[in-house]
Structures are given as C-alpha cells and as structure tokens.
Write a protein that holds these residues in place. Structure first.
Motif, mmCIF file in Angstrom:
data_model
loop_
_atom_site.group_PDB
_atom_site.id
_atom_site.type_symbol
_atom_site.label_atom_id
_atom_site.label_comp_id
_atom_site.label_asym_id
_atom_site.label_seq_id
_atom_site.Cartn_x
_atom_site.Cartn_y
_atom_site.Cartn_z
ATOM 1 N N LYS A 92 -4.919 2.645 -14.350
ATOM 2 C CA LYS A 92 -5.987 3.434 -13.587
ATOM 3 C C LYS A 92 -5.608 4.892 -13.533
ATOM 4 N N ASN A 93 -4.741 5.524 -13.954
ATOM 5 C CA ASN A 93 -3.725 7.010 -13.631
ATOM 6 C C ASN A 93 -3.839 7.710 -12.127
ATOM 7 N N THR A 94 -2.970 6.429 -11.611
ATOM 8 C CA THR A 94 -3.932 6.488 -9.952
ATOM 9 C C THR A 94 -2.103 6.098 -9.236
ATOM 10 N N LEU A 95 -1.723 6.627 -8.454
ATOM 11 C CA LEU A 95 -0.916 6.778 -7.196
ATOM 12 C C LEU A 95 -1.231 6.049 -5.934
ATOM 13 N N TYR A 96 0.167 5.425 -5.485
ATOM 14 C CA TYR A 96 -0.661 4.887 -4.509
ATOM 15 C C TYR A 96 0.061 5.188 -2.997
ATOM 16 N N LEU A 97 0.078 5.084 -1.843
ATOM 17 C CA LEU A 97 1.236 5.218 -1.006
ATOM 18 C C LEU A 97 0.966 5.549 0.387
ATOM 19 N N GLN A 98 0.569 3.570 0.585
ATOM 20 C CA GLN A 98 0.446 2.519 1.191
ATOM 21 C C GLN A 98 0.393 2.952 2.751
ATOM 22 N N MET A 99 0.466 3.138 3.672
ATOM 23 C CA MET A 99 1.144 4.200 5.218
ATOM 24 C C MET A 99 0.884 2.992 6.514
ATOM 25 N N ASN A 100 1.950 2.262 6.911
ATOM 26 C CA ASN A 100 2.108 1.923 7.183
ATOM 27 C C ASN A 100 2.506 1.462 9.100
ATOM 28 N N ASN A 101 2.423 1.255 10.063
ATOM 29 C CA ASN A 101 2.984 1.894 11.392
ATOM 30 C C ASN A 101 2.824 3.132 11.461
ATOM 31 N N LEU A 102 2.142 4.419 11.116
ATOM 32 C CA LEU A 102 1.904 5.163 11.102
ATOM 33 C C LEU A 102 2.244 5.930 12.517
ATOM 34 N N GLU A 103 3.036 7.072 12.850
ATOM 35 C CA GLU A 103 3.951 7.462 14.132
ATOM 36 C C GLU A 103 2.806 9.087 13.471
#
Length: 130
Positions: A76-87
């Motif tokens: 998909k020519n796609t990069l992801y960043l899953q961000m959990n427990n954000l501060e």
C-alpha cells in the motif's frame, strides 16, 4: 512528483490512542526506502521518534518505547505509527520521512539522523490533553 502525505493526526486525551499513516506516491521507491517518523513540539528541536528499514528492523526513542509501534505495508506504500497510552508530552507536529539507505540505517544506529532522509511530508498535528 515525489510526495509523502501524513494523516491520522488530531486531538486525544492522556491514555488515548491515535494511528498515523503516511502514504507515498509512486515517485518514492517505498519498498526500498528506510522510513521514519519525526516530531517537533513548540519551542523544541525536531526529533526522531521511530524508524524502520527494509528488513523490518525498528528503532524508537526511549520516551515512546512500549507505547508506539512503527510498521509499514509495502503493498500500500504506507507507513504507520500506532500511538497508545498518549501523554501530553507527545503533543507535536509529526512528520513522515523517507530515505535511500533502506537496509542499513537502523542497523548502524542512524535512523534518527535527518540527513539520511531526502523526502518529507508536510506533517500532521497531534495534540494530547491531560
């Protein structure tokens, strides 16, 4: 034209989650590029957050380890960043970057050197409230 476009930013509360995406145009050799997420908070220098090379090796700054996950989908020519427990400290403009040194940047510890990347997206804002 070579283009990287981020999406998925927005507002979240402490402890919440967001998932950022970065889609590359065909002008970027996505499956042969190292990829990374950088961020810049107000009054701060831009810093590397997470990087990934063509072999799937990843690198994270200490402050996000265990909370953020970088991944890529080459189909998909796609990069992801899953961000959990954000501060609140995660509040920043997040930028996607691509570079030509796809197989070595993480291995040699250079994933967060801005000079290793030659394409940048315009950024997506992440705001985390307490």
């Amino acid at each position: 034209e070579v283009q990287l476009v981020e999406s998925g930013g927005g507002s979240a509360q402490s402890g919440g989650s967001l998932r950022l995406s970065c889609t590359a145009s065909s002008g970027v050799s996505f499956n042969r590029n190292s990829m990374a997420w950088f961020r810049q908070a107000p009054g701060k220098q831009r810093e590397g957050v997470a990087g990934i090379d063509t072999d799937g090796r990843t690198a994270y700054i200490d402050s996000v380890k265990g909370r953020f996950t970088i991944s890529r989908d080459n189909t998909k020519n796609t990069l992801y960043l899953q961000m959990n427990n954000l501060e609140p400290e995660d509040t920043a403009m997040y930028y996607c970057a691509a570079g030509p040194y796809g197989a070595t940047i993480v291995l040699f510890g250079h994933a967060f050197d801005e000079g290793e990347y030659n394409h940048w997206g315009p950024g997506t804002q992440v705001t985390v409230s307490s």
